[in-house]
Design an enzyme around this catalytic site. Structure first.
Site, PDB file in Angstrom:
ATOM      1  N   TYR A  26       0.796  -1.234   0.000  1.00 20.12           N
ATOM      2  CA  TYR A  26       0.000   0.000   0.000  1.00 20.12           C
ATOM      3  C   TYR A  26       0.827   1.281   0.000  1.00 20.12           C
ATOM      4  O   TYR A  26       0.267   2.370   0.003  1.00 20.12           O
ATOM      5  CB  TYR A  26      -0.948  -0.011   1.208  1.00 20.12           C
ATOM      6  CG  TYR A  26      -1.956  -1.144   1.138  1.00 20.12           C
ATOM      7  CD1 TYR A  26      -2.927  -1.146   0.144  1.00 20.12           C
ATOM      8  CD2 TYR A  26      -1.914  -2.202   2.025  1.00 20.12           C
ATOM      9  CE1 TYR A  26      -3.837  -2.188   0.046  1.00 20.12           C
ATOM     10  CE2 TYR A  26      -2.818  -3.245   1.948  1.00 20.12           C
ATOM     11  CZ  TYR A  26      -3.781  -3.238   0.959  1.00 20.12           C
ATOM     12  OH  TYR A  26      -4.686  -4.263   0.857  1.00 20.12           O
ATOM     13  N   HIS A 104      -8.823   2.753  -5.872  1.00 18.69           N
ATOM     14  CA  HIS A 104      -8.036   1.768  -5.126  1.00 18.69           C
ATOM     15  C   HIS A 104      -6.558   2.059  -5.319  1.00 18.69           C
ATOM     16  O   HIS A 104      -6.126   2.390  -6.438  1.00 18.69           O
ATOM     17  CB  HIS A 104      -8.339   0.339  -5.587  1.00 18.69           C
ATOM     18  CG  HIS A 104      -9.752  -0.046  -5.336  1.00 18.69           C
ATOM     19  ND1 HIS A 104     -10.237  -0.245  -4.057  1.00 18.69           N
ATOM     20  CD2 HIS A 104     -10.797  -0.192  -6.173  1.00 18.69           C
ATOM     21  CE1 HIS A 104     -11.521  -0.528  -4.134  1.00 18.69           C
ATOM     22  NE2 HIS A 104     -11.892  -0.497  -5.402  1.00 18.69           N
TER      23      HIS A 104
HETATM   24  O1  CA2 Z   1      -6.067  -1.061  -3.016  1.00 18.89           O
HETATM   25  C1  CA2 Z   1      -6.928  -0.543  -2.299  1.00 18.89           C
HETATM   26  O2  CA2 Z   1      -7.020   0.674  -2.130  1.00 18.89           O
HETATM   27  C2  CA2 Z   1      -7.900  -1.437  -1.537  1.00 18.89           C
HETATM   28  O3  CA2 Z   1      -9.155  -0.768  -1.487  1.00 18.89           O
HETATM   29  C3  CA2 Z   1      -7.327  -1.615  -0.149  1.00 18.89           C
HETATM   30  C4  CA2 Z   1      -8.156  -2.553   0.715  1.00 18.89           C
HETATM   31  C5  CA2 Z   1      -8.399  -3.873  -0.010  1.00 18.89           C
HETATM   32  O4  CA2 Z   1      -9.272  -4.691   0.764  1.00 18.89           O
HETATM   33  C6  CA2 Z   1      -8.979  -3.679  -1.391  1.00 18.89           C
HETATM   34  O5  CA2 Z   1      -9.089  -4.944  -2.014  1.00 18.89           O
HETATM   35  C7  CA2 Z   1      -8.112  -2.766  -2.234  1.00 18.89           C
HETATM   36  C8  CA2 Z   1      -7.449  -2.851   2.044  1.00 18.89           C
HETATM   37  C9  CA2 Z   1      -7.119  -1.643   2.829  1.00 18.89           C
HETATM   38  C10 CA2 Z   1      -6.301  -2.078   4.015  1.00 18.89           C
HETATM   39  O6  CA2 Z   1      -5.475  -1.016   4.373  1.00 18.89           O
HETATM   40  C11 CA2 Z   1      -4.350  -1.283   5.072  1.00 18.89           C
HETATM   41  C12 CA2 Z   1      -3.472  -0.258   5.201  1.00 18.89           C
HETATM   42  C13 CA2 Z   1      -2.301  -0.473   5.871  1.00 18.89           C
HETATM   43  C14 CA2 Z   1      -2.027  -1.694   6.410  1.00 18.89           C
HETATM   44  C15 CA2 Z   1      -2.921  -2.715   6.267  1.00 18.89           C
HETATM   45  C16 CA2 Z   1      -4.095  -2.509   5.600  1.00 18.89           C
END
Ligand code: CA2
Length: 146
Positions: A26, A104
């Site tokens: 991310y 995303h």
């Molecule tokens: O790619 C993206 O922006 C997502 O929306 C992120 C989501 C995921 O479930 C989607 O499939 C795609 C997950 C967000 C989790 O965020 C975190 C940030 C830092 C550490 C762990 C998780």
């Protein structure tokens, strides 16, 4: 002077943790870093951004309805994992006329199969995915030009 167009930027579960975990997936920007850049860009574009995050699905539903009620120009929505599960968000987006731009950070289609369905994307005006945190700025450009 006329009030600048209002654009909501809504973030779903766990995005408050951006920059603190899984930077390989991310990136290292925090949500505050992203918000700061969006505020700067909004000034350049002559729009106002209202940037929020919640871990609760119903808050996202309420905020999309609020955007509609307040006559917002657009909603930029990263619904995070609710993207792939939430018929409530799908119905909400279908039920408002304010355009919703799905964002995303990653490209869910390059990831696990359970991320390949987007209930948000099936109702949204369009989707920006896979460009990291830059995607929020691309979405703001698009929203301001709608
Ligand atoms: O790619 C993206 O922006 C997502 O929306 C992120 C989501 C995921 O479930 C989607 O499939 C795609 C997950 C967000 C989790 O965020 C975190 C940030 C830092 C550490 C762990 C998780």
């Amino acid at each position: 002077m006329a009030t600048p167009p209002l654009i909501f930027v809504l973030n779903g579960p766990n995005l408050n943790l951006l920059g603190t975990r899984e930077p390989d997936i991310y990136g290292s920007d925090t949500l505050d870093d992203i918000a700061g850049r969006l505020e700067d860009k909004a000034k350049d574009l002559g729009v106002t951004v209202d940037i929020r995050q919640s871990n609760h699905e119903g808050h996202l539903v309420d905020w999309i309805q609020e955007a509609q009620a307040r006559g917002a120009k657009a909603v930029i929505l990263n619904a995070a994992s609710y993207t792939h599960t939430s018929i409530a968000l799908h119905d909400t987006i279908k039920g408002v006329s304010v355009p919703v731009i799905e964002v995303h950070i990653t490209n869910p289609h390059r990831r696990e199969p359970f991320r390949h369905v987007s209930w948000v994307g099936q109702a949204a005006r369009g989707t920006i995915a896979g460009f990291g945190a830059l995607g929020y700025e691309l979405a703001l450009d698009a929203a301001a030009r709608l």
